[in-house]
Design a protein around this motif. Sequence first.
Motif, PDB file in Angstrom:
ATOM      1  N   GLU A   1      -6.760   2.988   1.670  1.00 42.07           N
ATOM      2  CA  GLU A   1      -7.781   2.243   0.919  1.00 42.07           C
ATOM      3  C   GLU A   1      -9.175   2.586   1.427  1.00 42.07           C
ATOM      4  N   GLU A   2      -9.352   2.597   2.743  1.00 36.76           N
ATOM      5  CA  GLU A   2     -10.672   2.824   3.330  1.00 36.76           C
ATOM      6  C   GLU A   2     -11.173   4.240   3.073  1.00 36.76           C
TER       7      GLU A   2
ATOM      8  N   ILE B   1      -6.062   6.358  -1.369  1.00 36.97           N
ATOM      9  CA  ILE B   1      -5.199   5.487  -2.164  1.00 36.97           C
ATOM     10  C   ILE B   1      -5.167   5.923  -3.628  1.00 36.97           C
TER      11      ILE B   1
ATOM     12  N   SER C   1      -3.915  -0.264  -6.975  1.00 38.35           N
ATOM     13  CA  SER C   1      -4.993  -0.871  -6.191  1.00 38.35           C
ATOM     14  C   SER C   1      -6.257  -1.041  -7.022  1.00 38.35           C
TER      15      SER C   1
ATOM     16  N   ARG D   1      -9.114   0.181  -6.226  1.00 41.31           N
ATOM     17  CA  ARG D   1      -9.821   1.464  -6.276  1.00 41.31           C
ATOM     18  C   ARG D   1      -9.272   2.353  -7.374  1.00 41.31           C
ATOM     19  N   GLN D   2      -7.966   2.265  -7.641  1.00 40.25           N
ATOM     20  CA  GLN D   2      -7.412   3.031  -8.755  1.00 40.25           C
ATOM     21  C   GLN D   2      -8.008   2.575 -10.081  1.00 40.25           C
TER      22      GLN D   2
END
Length: 242
Positions: free
Chosen positions: A118-119, A123, A157, A159-160
Amino acid sequence: VLGGNEVAMSLSIGVATAQEEDVADELLRNADMAMYSAKRRGKGRAETFEAHMYVDVRQRLELEAALRHAIEHGGLDLVYQPIYSLRTGIMEGVEALVRWEHPRFGALLPAHFIPLAEETGLIVELGDWVLRESCRQLNRWRQARPGIALTMAVNISGRQLHELDIVRETREALAESGVDASAVVLEITESVLMQEKGSVLERLTELKALGIKLAIDDFGTGYSSLSYLQRFPIDMIKIARP
């Protein structure tokens, strides 16, 4: 004030103390490591450099490089958790769960590498691979057992939703695998719904139009209003254990 809007700012501070033998580059490097440690611990705080931070950063960089290699060269695996109907006792679907057999650390659970993904933004690639591979597996099962109509649940997620053309990627995953859209359930966490509601609603509506089902994972942990269930095109909720 920017553009007529008041913006509140915070900052993270890294503190390093120079010894007589230290040079400027080392001092700045140490302060930089301490600053990133402050960010990882929640931001808006100060951290003083300690020797273990250098080891932590080096291990983190090694883990990131190994994860990137695993994503690009097939080093990840999926396991599938069965979903049963309590009413009929029949298995109605599965949930795809990613696992990583690290060459040095052995089997790693998602909690060990998903936050890093994630960071770093990995991801996005990871989630795309999980979606495509799980759809291919579902198609293989359906061809082997045509009488069984399993569904496949896949976590995506935030971000996706924002950084990836998730609608196009989902459409391509369905087309490549030959799986019907109604057999796929995309799961998002409650916290994603609470952020940037307008853009999230638009993206979820587009996904829903493909024919897939949408689920909220860990519902109840984000303290969102029940009105979210009316505003968003959600098919099912998974109540958080607490």
